[in-house]
Design a protein around this motif. Structure first.
Motif, short mmCIF file in Angstrom:
data_model
loop_
_atom_site.label_atom_id
_atom_site.label_comp_id
_atom_site.label_asym_id
_atom_site.label_seq_id
_atom_site.Cartn_x
_atom_site.Cartn_y
_atom_site.Cartn_z
N SER A 121 -20.86 40.39 15.78
CA SER A 121 -20.76 39.04 16.33
C SER A 121 -21.83 38.13 15.72
CB SER A 121 -20.93 39.09 17.85
OG SER A 121 -20.97 37.78 18.39
N SER A 122 -21.39 37.02 15.18
CA SER A 122 -22.34 36.06 14.60
C SER A 122 -23.21 35.41 15.67
CB SER A 122 -21.58 34.98 13.82
OG SER A 122 -20.67 34.29 14.68
N SER A 123 -22.75 35.42 16.91
CA SER A 123 -23.54 34.82 17.98
C SER A 123 -24.85 35.58 18.20
CB SER A 123 -22.73 34.78 19.28
OG SER A 123 -22.38 36.09 19.70
N MET A 124 -24.87 36.89 17.93
CA MET A 124 -26.10 37.66 18.07
C MET A 124 -27.14 37.19 17.06
SD MET A 124 -24.42 41.46 18.50
CE MET A 124 -26.04 42.22 18.49
N ILE A 125 -26.68 36.94 15.86
CA ILE A 125 -27.61 36.46 14.82
C ILE A 125 -28.11 35.07 15.15
CG2 ILE A 125 -27.81 35.93 12.36
CD1 ILE A 125 -25.64 38.02 11.85
N GLU A 126 -27.20 34.21 15.60
CA GLU A 126 -27.59 32.85 15.96
C GLU A 126 -28.55 32.85 17.14
OE1 GLU A 126 -23.85 31.08 16.69
OE2 GLU A 126 -23.27 30.97 14.56
N ALA A 127 -28.32 33.72 18.12
CA ALA A 127 -29.22 33.80 19.26
C ALA A 127 -30.61 34.25 18.84
CB ALA A 127 -28.65 34.76 20.30
N SER A 128 -30.66 35.21 17.91
CA SER A 128 -31.95 35.68 17.42
C SER A 128 -32.73 34.56 16.74
CB SER A 128 -31.75 36.84 16.45
OG SER A 128 -32.97 37.23 15.86
N MET A 129 -32.05 33.77 15.93
CA MET A 129 -32.71 32.66 15.25
C MET A 129 -33.14 31.58 16.24
SD MET A 129 -32.63 33.68 12.07
CE MET A 129 -32.86 32.26 11.01
N ASP A 130 -32.30 31.33 17.25
CA ASP A 130 -32.64 30.31 18.26
C ASP A 130 -33.85 30.71 19.08
OD1 ASP A 130 -30.57 28.72 17.46
OD2 ASP A 130 -29.16 29.44 19.00
N LEU A 131 -34.05 32.02 19.25
CA LEU A 131 -35.19 32.50 20.04
C LEU A 131 -36.48 32.60 19.24
CD1 LEU A 131 -33.39 35.27 22.14
CD2 LEU A 131 -34.27 33.08 22.96
N GLY A 132 -36.43 32.12 18.00
CA GLY A 132 -37.65 32.02 17.20
C GLY A 132 -37.87 33.12 16.19
N ALA A 133 -36.93 34.05 16.04
CA ALA A 133 -37.09 35.10 15.05
C ALA A 133 -36.88 34.55 13.64
CB ALA A 133 -36.10 36.22 15.32
N ASP A 134 -37.71 34.99 12.70
CA ASP A 134 -37.51 34.57 11.32
C ASP A 134 -36.41 35.43 10.70
OD1 ASP A 134 -38.63 37.06 10.47
OD2 ASP A 134 -40.65 36.21 10.58
N PRO A 135 -35.94 35.09 9.48
CA PRO A 135 -34.84 35.85 8.87
C PRO A 135 -35.12 37.34 8.76
CG PRO A 135 -35.14 33.78 7.71
CD PRO A 135 -36.26 33.88 8.69
N PHE A 136 -36.37 37.71 8.43
CA PHE A 136 -36.69 39.14 8.29
C PHE A 136 -36.59 39.85 9.64
CE2 PHE A 136 -39.75 42.64 8.47
CZ PHE A 136 -39.26 43.44 7.45
N GLN A 137 -37.11 39.22 10.69
CA GLN A 137 -37.03 39.83 12.02
C GLN A 137 -35.59 39.94 12.49
OE1 GLN A 137 -39.68 37.00 13.93
NE2 GLN A 137 -41.25 38.59 14.22
N THR A 138 -34.79 38.93 12.22
CA THR A 138 -33.37 38.98 12.59
C THR A 138 -32.66 40.12 11.88
OG1 THR A 138 -33.32 36.59 12.97
CG2 THR A 138 -31.21 37.68 12.60
N PHE A 139 -32.97 40.29 10.59
CA PHE A 139 -32.35 41.38 9.84
C PHE A 139 -32.79 42.73 10.40
CE2 PHE A 139 -32.54 44.55 6.45
CZ PHE A 139 -31.22 44.58 6.05
N ARG A 140 -34.09 42.87 10.69
CA ARG A 140 -34.64 44.15 11.12
C ARG A 140 -34.15 44.56 12.50
NH1 ARG A 140 -41.11 45.65 11.85
NH2 ARG A 140 -40.78 47.79 12.62
N TYR A 141 -34.12 43.61 13.44
CA TYR A 141 -33.85 43.97 14.83
C TYR A 141 -32.40 43.73 15.27
CZ TYR A 141 -38.92 44.22 15.19
OH TYR A 141 -40.24 44.55 15.00
N VAL A 142 -31.65 42.93 14.51
CA VAL A 142 -30.28 42.61 14.92
C VAL A 142 -29.26 43.12 13.90
CG1 VAL A 142 -28.65 40.78 15.50
CG2 VAL A 142 -31.06 40.58 16.20
#
Length: 271
Positions: free
Chosen positions: A163-184
């Motif tokens: 789901s792309s919404s998971m990635i968007e939520a991660s970015m909205d919550l302040g995660a940088d691209p590396f953190q989004t990739f690592r945790y989501v």
């Protein structure tokens, strides 16, 4: 039309299925049997006895160990390159539609669709054009060209189920691209990525056609086996090494199947 036994296959279909499996795998079983045969002759039947002698003799030969180690190194490097580039390509292509996307996708899939001899000749010509001598590096590059395909197919199929919404939520919550990739992203694609890597390793380990054109003086395990065909006195050892190659390629394929068997959208699952 449903049969009187519901969805169960009839005896005719079951017999045909088992017959097809036996037809495909009987030669493999023959190699396994003769790897333990006490006779030195090529294929004496019935088997005269059971022995592990040839396994010890095969492992004692430096040419066998060198060929195995070379194939492992090449397969490992090719798989690493394929996992990196295949994942990046899948991440770049799965969400956006743009002009030429289908053409780029075709270019990614083309190396595994082309006959191996065509790929080998093309790579050899390219190496000669830029003045690169065939060797370990050229084999790795050649193998990576088709290993990327299996990684790309598996990963992009999993991306499409994420789901792309998971990635968007991660970015909205302040995660940088590396953190989004690592945790989501990575936890969602991990099994598909690992399965693609295992298939890539198996493909690279037993590849011979492309390797023949790009190896130069290097002798991988499949090339060693091909050269052994002209040495009938070494047939028992050749059978042992052939069995090892089959096991080395079957196990990653089985592992990839079990990693993706609960998914119905991973490319190549063939459900």
């Amino acid at each position: 039309m449903r049969s009187e036994h519901g969805d169960r296959a009839g005896w005719g279909l079951k017999t045909a299925a088992w017959g097809g499996l036996l037809f495909m795998h009987a030669p493999i079983l023959v190699i396994f049997l003769y790897a333990f045969n006490t006779e030195e002759s090529a294929f004496s039947f019935p088997l005269q006895g059971f022995t592990l002698q040839w396994f010890g003799e095969a492992w004692a030969r430096t040419d066998v160990r060198d060929a195995i180690w070379l194939s492992v190194r090449i397969a490992s490097l090719s798989t690493l390159i394929a996992m990196t580039l295949g994942t990046l390509a899948a991440a770049a292509l799965y969400r956006r539609d743009f002009f030429g996307k289908e053409g780029i996708t075709l270019l990614f899939i083309l190396p595994i669709a082309l006959p191996g001899i065509v790929t080998g000749i093309a790579l050899l010509a390219a190496y000669k054009m830029v003045g690169v001598e065939p060797g370990l590096l050229t084999i790795v590059i050649g193998h990576a060209t088709f290993c990327i395909v299996v990684v790309y197919n598996n990963v992009i199929a999993r991306f499409r189920r994420t789901s792309s919404s998971m990635i968007e939520a991660s970015m909205d919550l302040g995660a940088d691209p590396f953190q989004t990739f690592r945790y989501v992203v990575l936890p969602n694609i991990a099994t598909a990525l690992l399965a693609g890597g295992m298939l890539a390793f198996a493909l690279s380990f037993d590849e011979i056609i492309v390797t023949t054109f790009t190896a130069g003086t290097e002798r991988t395990l499949p090339i060693w086996l091909l050269n052994q065909l002209s040495k009938p006195r070494d047939t028992p050892i050749t059978n042992v090494v052939a069995m090892m190659v089959m096991l080395a390629t079957m196990l990653p394929i089985l592992g990839a199947y079990y990693l993706t068997r609960d998914t119905d959208s991973v490319a190549g699952s063939g459900k």
